[in-house]
Design an enzyme around this catalytic site. Sequence first.
Site, mmCIF file in Angstrom:
data_model
loop_
_atom_site.group_PDB
_atom_site.id
_atom_site.type_symbol
_atom_site.label_atom_id
_atom_site.label_comp_id
_atom_site.label_asym_id
_atom_site.label_seq_id
_atom_site.Cartn_x
_atom_site.Cartn_y
_atom_site.Cartn_z
ATOM 1 N N SER B 15 -82.201 -33.415 32.450
ATOM 2 C CA SER B 15 -81.042 -32.895 31.730
ATOM 3 C C SER B 15 -81.583 -31.936 30.670
ATOM 4 O O SER B 15 -82.565 -31.225 30.931
ATOM 5 C CB SER B 15 -80.275 -34.072 31.126
ATOM 6 O OG SER B 15 -79.067 -33.653 30.574
ATOM 7 N N HIS B 42 -78.564 -31.664 35.199
ATOM 8 C CA HIS B 42 -77.248 -31.453 34.581
ATOM 9 C C HIS B 42 -77.120 -29.992 34.176
ATOM 10 O O HIS B 42 -77.969 -29.464 33.485
ATOM 11 C CB HIS B 42 -77.099 -32.309 33.311
ATOM 12 C CG HIS B 42 -77.121 -33.776 33.579
ATOM 13 N ND1 HIS B 42 -77.417 -34.704 32.616
ATOM 14 C CD2 HIS B 42 -76.883 -34.484 34.709
ATOM 15 C CE1 HIS B 42 -77.344 -35.927 33.126
ATOM 16 N NE2 HIS B 42 -77.032 -35.819 34.401
ATOM 17 N N ASP B 135 -78.418 -41.135 31.537
ATOM 18 C CA ASP B 135 -78.268 -41.028 32.985
ATOM 19 C C ASP B 135 -79.639 -41.242 33.641
ATOM 20 O O ASP B 135 -80.657 -40.804 33.118
ATOM 21 C CB ASP B 135 -77.710 -39.634 33.339
ATOM 22 C CG ASP B 135 -77.222 -39.559 34.782
ATOM 23 O OD1 ASP B 135 -77.121 -40.618 35.434
ATOM 24 O OD2 ASP B 135 -76.941 -38.434 35.245
#
Lengths: 277, 190
Positions: B15, B42, B135
């Site tokens: 991310s 992401h 995540d």
Amino acid sequence: MAELNETHELSFAEIEDLVFLLKNISGFDLSGYTRSSLKRRIQRIMGLEHMDIVDLKNALVNLPGFQTYFIQEVTVNVTEMFRDPAFYRKLNSDILPYLSSFQRIKIWSAGCSTGEEVYSLAILLKEQQLNERAFIYGTDINSQVLDVAKKGIYPLKKFKEYTENFNAIHLKENFSSYYTARYDAAIINHDLRQNILFSTHNLASDQVFNEFHLITCRNVLIYFDLKLQERVINLFYESLALFGFLCLGTKETLIRHEVMKNFKVVDKELNIYQKIK
Amino acid sequence: MIEKPATHMIAIGGSAGAYELIVELLESLPAHFSVAIVVVLHRNSKYETKIESSLSQRLNKKVISVKDKMTVLPDNIYFAPPGYHLLIEPHFSFSLDISEPVQFSRPSIDVFFESMADIYQDKGTAFLLSGANTDGTYGLKRLLEMQATCYIQDPKDAKIDTMPRSGMTVSKKIKTLNNAEIIDFFSQLI
Ligand SMILES: C[S@@+](CC[C@H](N)C(=O)[O-])C[C@H]1O[C@@H](n2cnc3c(N)ncnc32)[C@H](O)[C@@H]1O
């Protein structure tokens, strides 16, 4: 996150069992659905309902209404207005002007979920002053989402994102002129809701029901395996008038399918095709 | 043409702060390799980024934005398309899913890692890199349960260490690697 904390592990063999069971006891045939998504969705239902596989089978066989509930929860109904603005830009700049030479324009939004896609199309038609001679059929397997679609009332908090999508298409009117905000809801204008019919239709088992000049089926085929995709594409082919258009989701591909030789690629990135024979 | 799917998979979840390292480790790859590499990063789906095509040119390798039902092939680098969850089907093809974001993320690293754990089991290897959320943690847990190999970027080397630190809570058995070791790993793939 309930579904993360409470995991109900389901094996692929158990999924086959469930698909087989459901097919035998109801009209719902999930055999062409992707197993990876079925696994997530069924595990989610088991988490929500605190059921193990035995409970689940039991409920499917014995609990009135549970089969319908199961289908509603297994299908993914996430949608938005003007999802992928580039697609709507293309419709507005090329496809609708082309179709405007037709006397009547019949459109089918297959797998329309709660109707946001249908009303997005209705707004484009209105902008091009085609709404009077156009008719949109919105269909889905899930009757519950269609009830929402028929009402045309959505949570207002989602409209900030929809407005961004809408503005990226560069149309004449303001988005806000197409709905009325009441408290925390947005109500789609009444005049947009004329010439629209929502009804159930199962792409996995139902047949051709009309002839169309434009079919959109976006983010539905991703839940189907190649064999079921093939069935659905053939259904669309048979449902399209000559020189009608087929529009799919941006991450779907059809090149593998035999019937595609009867289509011309209008836009490869946006997945727009035209029936040419 | 029948293409043989990849028997092994390496997944990279990242991310905020992960992109530069991802480019570096992809640059270090040998000309050919026998695994499929999948990157779940992401990024904002509203802006059509051309990461895949620009990387493809720069690296002179097949860098592909996944489309629905593509077969998972060796020697390819796949990126999860923004706005969709990425899953793997039992017969080794990708499938896409547009269901709700998980912990505000779509693609979700957890969702992909879990699906990869189901299908690739001990033939899977996963890396969890820099990020400002948690995540990937649950996904690592699922991967370990299925005997996959897991690595986490050393939090000291991560631009934002929330994601790797969270991943480390799963098990003490997961090895952390610093950036040089991660790049080394990819340069030695066969
Ligand atoms: C993710 S939504 C797509 C909504 C909209 N087209 C869009 O792109 O935003 C997928 C829809 O397909 C519907 N669907 C799934 N299986 C179907 C079937 N066999 N026949 C008709 N619709 C189906 C689901 O109920 C769901 O509403």
